[in-house]
Write a protein that holds these residues in place. Sequence first.
Motif, short mmCIF file in Angstrom:
data_model
loop_
_atom_site.label_atom_id
_atom_site.label_comp_id
_atom_site.label_asym_id
_atom_site.label_seq_id
_atom_site.Cartn_x
_atom_site.Cartn_y
_atom_site.Cartn_z
N ALA A 124 4.10 -0.92 3.23
CA ALA A 124 3.70 0.38 3.16
C ALA A 124 4.60 1.72 2.83
O ALA A 124 5.81 1.60 3.37
N ALA A 125 4.43 2.43 1.73
CA ALA A 125 5.22 3.26 1.42
C ALA A 125 4.78 4.73 1.59
O ALA A 125 3.66 4.87 1.15
N ALA A 126 5.63 5.52 2.09
CA ALA A 126 4.87 6.95 2.08
C ALA A 126 6.10 7.88 2.49
O ALA A 126 7.25 7.78 2.47
N GLY A 165 8.50 -0.71 6.01
CA GLY A 165 8.17 0.49 5.54
C GLY A 165 9.09 0.88 4.29
O GLY A 165 10.28 0.65 4.57
N VAL A 166 8.61 1.76 3.25
CA VAL A 166 9.65 2.03 2.21
C VAL A 166 9.40 3.79 2.44
O VAL A 166 8.25 4.23 2.00
N PRO A 167 10.50 4.46 2.86
CA PRO A 167 10.23 6.00 2.81
C PRO A 167 10.45 6.48 1.31
O PRO A 167 11.39 6.08 0.65
N ALA A 193 12.14 -0.13 -2.28
CA ALA A 193 11.09 -0.50 -2.91
C ALA A 193 11.27 -2.12 -3.23
O ALA A 193 10.45 -3.04 -2.78
N ARG A 194 12.35 -2.16 -3.72
CA ARG A 194 13.04 -3.56 -4.39
C ARG A 194 13.13 -4.32 -3.15
O ARG A 194 12.84 -5.41 -3.10
N ILE A 231 1.00 -1.11 -0.11
CA ILE A 231 0.08 0.07 0.02
C ILE A 231 0.80 1.15 0.10
O ILE A 231 2.00 1.17 0.47
N MET A 232 0.26 2.32 -0.60
CA MET A 232 1.37 3.60 -0.68
C MET A 232 0.09 4.71 -0.37
O MET A 232 -0.71 4.62 -0.88
N GLY A 233 0.73 5.62 -0.09
CA GLY A 233 -0.02 6.95 0.37
C GLY A 233 -0.65 7.76 -0.62
O GLY A 233 -1.59 8.53 -0.55
#
Lengths: 164, 164, 164, 164, 164, 164, 164, 164
Positions: B67-69, B89-91, B125-126, B12-14
């Motif tokens: 989760a990315a945001a 988490g992916v910044p 992400a990868r 999921i991503m923001g």
Amino acid sequence: MTSRQGPLVAVIMGSKSDWETMRQADEILGQFEIPHECRVLSAHRTPAETAQYVDQAESRGIEVIIAAAGGAAHLAGVCAAHTLLPVLGVPMESASLKGLDSLLSTVQMPGGIPVGTLAIGPAGARNAALLAVAILANSRPALRDKLRQFRKAQRDKVLRETLP
Amino acid sequence: MTSRQGPLVAVIMGSKSDWETMRQADEILGQFEIPHECRVLSAHRTPAETAQYVDQAESRGIEVIIAAAGGAAHLAGVCAAHTLLPVLGVPMESASLKGLDSLLSTVQMPGGIPVGTLAIGPAGARNAALLAVAILANSRPALRDKLRQFRKAQRDKVLRETLP
Amino acid sequence: MTSRQGPLVAVIMGSKSDWETMRQADEILGQFEIPHECRVLSAHRTPAETAQYVDQAESRGIEVIIAAAGGAAHLAGVCAAHTLLPVLGVPMESASLKGLDSLLSTVQMPGGIPVGTLAIGPAGARNAALLAVAILANSRPALRDKLRQFRKAQRDKVLRETLP
Amino acid sequence: MTSRQGPLVAVIMGSKSDWETMRQADEILGQFEIPHECRVLSAHRTPAETAQYVDQAESRGIEVIIAAAGGAAHLAGVCAAHTLLPVLGVPMESASLKGLDSLLSTVQMPGGIPVGTLAIGPAGARNAALLAVAILANSRPALRDKLRQFRKAQRDKVLRETLP
Amino acid sequence: MTSRQGPLVAVIMGSKSDWETMRQADEILGQFEIPHECRVLSAHRTPAETAQYVDQAESRGIEVIIAAAGGAAHLAGVCAAHTLLPVLGVPMESASLKGLDSLLSTVQMPGGIPVGTLAIGPAGARNAALLAVAILANSRPALRDKLRQFRKAQRDKVLRETLP
Amino acid sequence: MTSRQGPLVAVIMGSKSDWETMRQADEILGQFEIPHECRVLSAHRTPAETAQYVDQAESRGIEVIIAAAGGAAHLAGVCAAHTLLPVLGVPMESASLKGLDSLLSTVQMPGGIPVGTLAIGPAGARNAALLAVAILANSRPALRDKLRQFRKAQRDKVLRETLP
Amino acid sequence: MTSRQGPLVAVIMGSKSDWETMRQADEILGQFEIPHECRVLSAHRTPAETAQYVDQAESRGIEVIIAAAGGAAHLAGVCAAHTLLPVLGVPMESASLKGLDSLLSTVQMPGGIPVGTLAIGPAGARNAALLAVAILANSRPALRDKLRQFRKAQRDKVLRETLP
Amino acid sequence: MTSRQGPLVAVIMGSKSDWETMRQADEILGQFEIPHECRVLSAHRTPAETAQYVDQAESRGIEVIIAAAGGAAHLAGVCAAHTLLPVLGVPMESASLKGLDSLLSTVQMPGGIPVGTLAIGPAGARNAALLAVAILANSRPALRDKLRQFRKAQRDKVLRETLP
């Protein structure tokens, strides 16, 4: 903590001085009765032994590796390079840069070799153990129930807080 | 990617603008043939829907949430607050502070609610996808074999590099 | 502080340890005789209770929410996601990064969900209360007069300072 | 935007080049039909005019001041020193330090003179306007309804997003 | 220090707590027998008095203004906005961000209104006084001779240092 | 710019590539008709020539030295070590760290050897020249009048700005 | 440490207060029986003596220069400008910015004049000495053997560590 | 560059994309006619090959290892852990954090395993080669003469620079 069956989680740290922080991970794993072992192994001072230890982790039945280091914190990355197991990194709070160096050198891994990084210092140590529990719980329903109770207790503790 | 069986990984991503980065996670999961789904859900603009989605993830058979945001990146923390599943988490690389804000607001979680944080941007992400694969592989030997081959291919690619 | 009428300002904080800092907000609000309440509520450990508390704030007559948290400080953002009321954020001084993490994860909110952020630590706690007073004073002339006197007293105190 | 009645919100910025960012605030205020005015006023190049403008704001019926500046961004602090009205600060993205300087010099106000600070750049401009709307809405129920609709539309937009 | 003739250098600081640092400037100026005065004046809490003081400095015969402040340190910039005299800024070491906020909000002035900024903390206080001496010495040969002796003494002190 | 009388201000820079920024200082000094000279001199590549140039500056009638450098920007500090004249430092915007390195290595001088530091990049170049003018104006009333007109023109320009 | 033959390594530091840190370098060099000398020499307060000392180092038989300084740490760069010998820089932990200023002003040297920079503080002091040993060992096989033993002892010490 | 005798300097980099920067080191070494070899070897993707390559470097006659990497840049540290030779690290300019991550993870090595670190990016690449030349020149007088000429040419180039 000595474990009757082989350990499921390995907690390694670059220096004995990291134990003060990493005992938080040890305590959480003990609380969940996860068989685990804690070791001092340095990416820089004992590279061969570290590589060997990590290379053998999978065949020993370990499912998660938690690696803690400070400064130019390479330990988690070096572990990740030597195993297919999930590796979680805990950046130690360093003397001068307060853990910013430890954080960046643990989290900014290049594409292909992941390290799941937790917060700097004791909160990170604690959370690395809890994330290891969550990972193990994927195939262990009883462990997930314990985690659910842990979360509930934690929530209830906050709700009982009173201010002066 | 639509999956025949229920998804094992939720990505999921923001914001839809994060897709440019997060498609890297989608591609890796596709390459490993992991059933997964990708969704835009915002911790701030759709809090109820995000909470509901995450609350139901465990019962839907999801085993890992990515989760990315960006900026004040609360999405991964909010997910972690609502589930017992491992959350990665992916910044995102933010416009002004280049992802330092995203990184700190994803990784510096308080003790009790862990988020395993990956690098800022596409490498993260990868790697979130690869760490999800490693977690799933703990109870899926065939997946671990695929991961071993992936690593080997990656190693061989480096070894074949030639400089002018 | 217990209030005879319903509270106008809610002061919430992620951990009881934040009280040491946030009592500064409590004192200012008390000094201005603003009905208010102070609560420990965590975005991560009590997400449902936090959401419920914030969802009901408007109907309870609250006009400003002050939220304080440290590290990956999501509390103010989570509040802002659940209310139309003005939300003011106070970044706590964190152990390792000295509040830079708290500041960035409070202030760098995405477009659409604002948090008015104050300084890190006690000065921010004090100023969040003063900004709440200024907001309330927009429709309460007597309160604005009190604020004018407060400012005058503050000015006079500086002008009376003597150096050795 | 010229307003039929006197302005309720003043949007001031330190340089004409900030308009590119601050038009986002102007657009939001226009969308909510809030009478407002936008002005270039510099804390450093026109200190007397800035002080005079801010000193008179309260008596002109202004209820919120939004101040935007970059680098050693003193404008919001200087406004706050001259008024009892709530002051919101928007840090501009600066050329070299990418707004970190603007952020710190806007948010780190000493106890006694608050500035509610928003995110660096366009998201901050937009959110300063939305926070001003929330403040005004405290005593204007119709405005709060509009804000509720705005939030709903924003939520629905996220929920309609589809990924390739 | 009271001066028989009017002061040549004004040393102002935003808070009495800055005196601990700024007494270093006072001592250097005293050592060079430069008539000077030290005052607490706040850009935020006493803006009118600060403006008035600085506006009158030139006509009172002051030739250099030294301004010290911490956090969102606007004092030096506000001084520079109100005078044609050279203004030197000393960033105080702040509680949470260790003076990085003070430094950036003092040094990053926009083109047109210069502040000559010195180091954070006591070294900066000392050096602001020495730079003021150097500026005054441009038209006072006897003062330049004193400065030459000061430098020589400083050099000799280093050369006499012995290590265990 | 060649000057009929000897130069009053020396503008030196560590690399020819700094000229793009430092021409702003040259233009301001030209506008005020200050005799000055601009030179490339490196603290690291031409240390002897730099030392010699600075050693002779005072006897050549120079009253202010402006030194610009980037990265580990030692030029201003090296100048200050070799002269009693006021030295102003301009940190260049560096490729990777955007001038943070240049700023810290220019401004954080130890007690005893001051460098008055201006903002990173073109604004700093412009302001170094304006501060030099302010220093020279202390003993040149006509120059102070010009500076007053410059400031007035600058103020009027801001006041004439109109927004769309 | 006094040496019977001329020194092979020069350890210089900008201030006597750096000795507390730099004695770590002295101890390592003593342990390896490397003739060396330790001196206080300041880039800023004793520029001529520093230049002279470094200019003569090569002809005195010195093979490596270790330079330690804090804040705007120019000493290593100034040494490198005056010699063809390898120069190693040790950034001191500074009071306010915790050595980030020292690090950036030591390491970010422009192309053409290298400084090999070590970690901030005591670890860097120790490692500068060890890197000097490694450089000397290139043409001294007996020294390389000692270094091998040192590394082995260091490794064995880690392997013997036990946790509670 | 192929070398007739065995290489004296090894230049390794973590990714082929680093070559664009590291060719600067290759060019300098070629200009000094130092036999050297350039290789892509990753600390994370090819850990065994990297360890093996570095383990054998000493016996192959290599005297200096230059290692370049970006992000969580572990390559130089891993090299240093596997050899007694001097290791020089070059931090690559990374996408999001502009090389601050690369710098800190290269330079902040723990006591016992030194890496001499150069500047971020091309200047660092160039200087790593020049520092390697300086190290080799300690036992090769002809090389030191070449280095002296290089420095002289570099100085003369600066002195010939003219400004418009």
